[in-house]
Design an enzyme around this catalytic site. Structure first.
Site, PDB file in Angstrom:
ATOM      1  N   ASP A 100       0.851  -1.179   0.000  1.00  0.00           N
ATOM      2  CA  ASP A 100       0.000   0.000   0.000  1.00  0.00           C
ATOM      3  C   ASP A 100       0.898   1.243   0.000  1.00  0.00           C
ATOM      4  O   ASP A 100       2.098   1.171   0.319  1.00  0.00           O
ATOM      5  CB  ASP A 100      -0.878  -0.033   1.255  1.00  0.00           C
ATOM      6  N   ASP A 103      -0.362   5.249   0.729  1.00  0.00           N
ATOM      7  CA  ASP A 103      -0.683   6.262   1.737  1.00  0.00           C
ATOM      8  C   ASP A 103      -0.730   5.655   3.136  1.00  0.00           C
ATOM      9  O   ASP A 103      -1.478   4.712   3.396  1.00  0.00           O
ATOM     10  CB  ASP A 103      -2.034   6.913   1.431  1.00  0.00           C
ATOM     11  N   ASP A 107      -1.986  -0.492   5.946  1.00  0.00           N
ATOM     12  CA  ASP A 107      -2.319   0.135   7.230  1.00  0.00           C
ATOM     13  C   ASP A 107      -3.808   0.357   7.440  1.00  0.00           C
ATOM     14  O   ASP A 107      -4.216   0.786   8.526  1.00  0.00           O
ATOM     15  CB  ASP A 107      -1.609   1.478   7.353  1.00  0.00           C
TER      16      ASP A 107
END
Length: 282
Positions: A11, A13, A212
């Site tokens: 991922d 961001d 996250d």
């Protein structure tokens, strides 16, 4: 040197990129190690194709496979589109998606804003991006991004059901909600990339995935080894296989946590490889 059978799927961001300023300086030493060892680093993000290819150029990862728009677009290392816009007659129709989204919003009386319905200036204010980056973020091909306060809306279940009836999924990211074609999540994208790698090389890579947020859950379930990066919002999960030998949770957020998690799994991977090497030479 690690064995050449790894693939890192990450991922962006809040994971590879800092949640606040989108920097990745803290990840560079680890990224250089991966590049030196020819380990593919696959960006797997809600970001658009335009955003991801620009970041690939900045990080020296031009030509790597990537996943855009939460799995709605999957591009192989040769630039071929494996899934999504440009892949053939099964392409998601963005106009149809937006029409269904607008109709559902009106039917349910929902209050949310979309990237496609706002200006570059507004999206820049929402995200902290500069205007050029905000324009790239609005350049959607197969999904839409929503600014929606679902926690204050008791129609969330009805919204999800109406989208499902239209063949669409609703997923939560770190800051925003995302509407995309059903069955095209990050986990499905990982499986497509692994199958493509196996077709091209004859071997299936051992995958390490990092994320996250809730929209990373499918990604973390699809990989061999998972890293849950300490975030600033809702965490991924629950995971289907949450054994500590498979899942590592970082103490640091963002790119520091990204490096921490990879260091953990790469260390164990090297140790296992050494043990296998010793056993094979006895």
């Amino acid at each position: 040197m690690p064995p050449q059978d790894l693939m890192v799927v990450t991922d962006l961001d809040g994971t590879f990129l800092d949640h606040h300023d989108y920097s990745f300086d803290a990840a560079l030493p680890m990224l250089e190690r991966l590049r030196a060892d020819d380990v593919p680093v696959v960006f797997c993000s809600s970001k658009t194709r335009a955003e991801i290819t620009a970041l690939q150029r900045r990080t020296g990862l031009d030509g790597q496979a990537f996943v855009a728009e939460n799995g709605a677009i999957v591009v192989g290392p040769d630039g071929s589109v494996i899934a999504g816009a440009g892949a053939g007659p099964a392409d998601a129709d963005l106009a149809r998606l937006r029409t269904a989204l607008d109709r559902t919003r009106a039917d349910l009386g929902l209050h949310f804003a979309t990237f496609g319905g706002e200006t570059d200036e507004v999206v820049a204010a929402w995200t902290g991006l500069d205007l050029e980056s905000a324009e790239a973020a609005r350049r959607r091909e197969a999904s839409e991004v929503l600014l929606w306060h679902a926690e204050d809306d008791d129609r969330a279940d009805a919204f999800r059901e109406a989208l499902a009836a239209a063949g669409l999924d609703l997923v939560r990211g770190g800051r925003f909600w995302h509407v995309l074609p059903a069955g095209r999540d990050k986990g499905t994208a990982v499986h497509l990339l692994v199958a493509d790698h196996e077709r091209r090389t004859g071997t299936a890579p051992r995958t390490i995935g990092l994320g996250d947020g809730p929209n990373d859950t499918a990604l973390l379930d699809a990989v061999d080894l998972a890293v849950v990066v300490h975030g600033h919002g809702p965490a991924p999960g629950p995971l289907a296989d949450d054994r500590p030998e498979r899942v590592y949770r970082t103490t640091h957020p963002g790119p520091l946590g990204w490096s921490e998690g990879l260091e953990h799994h790469l260390g164990h991977h090297r140790e296992q490889h050494r043990e296998q090497h010793v056993r094979s030479h006895r």
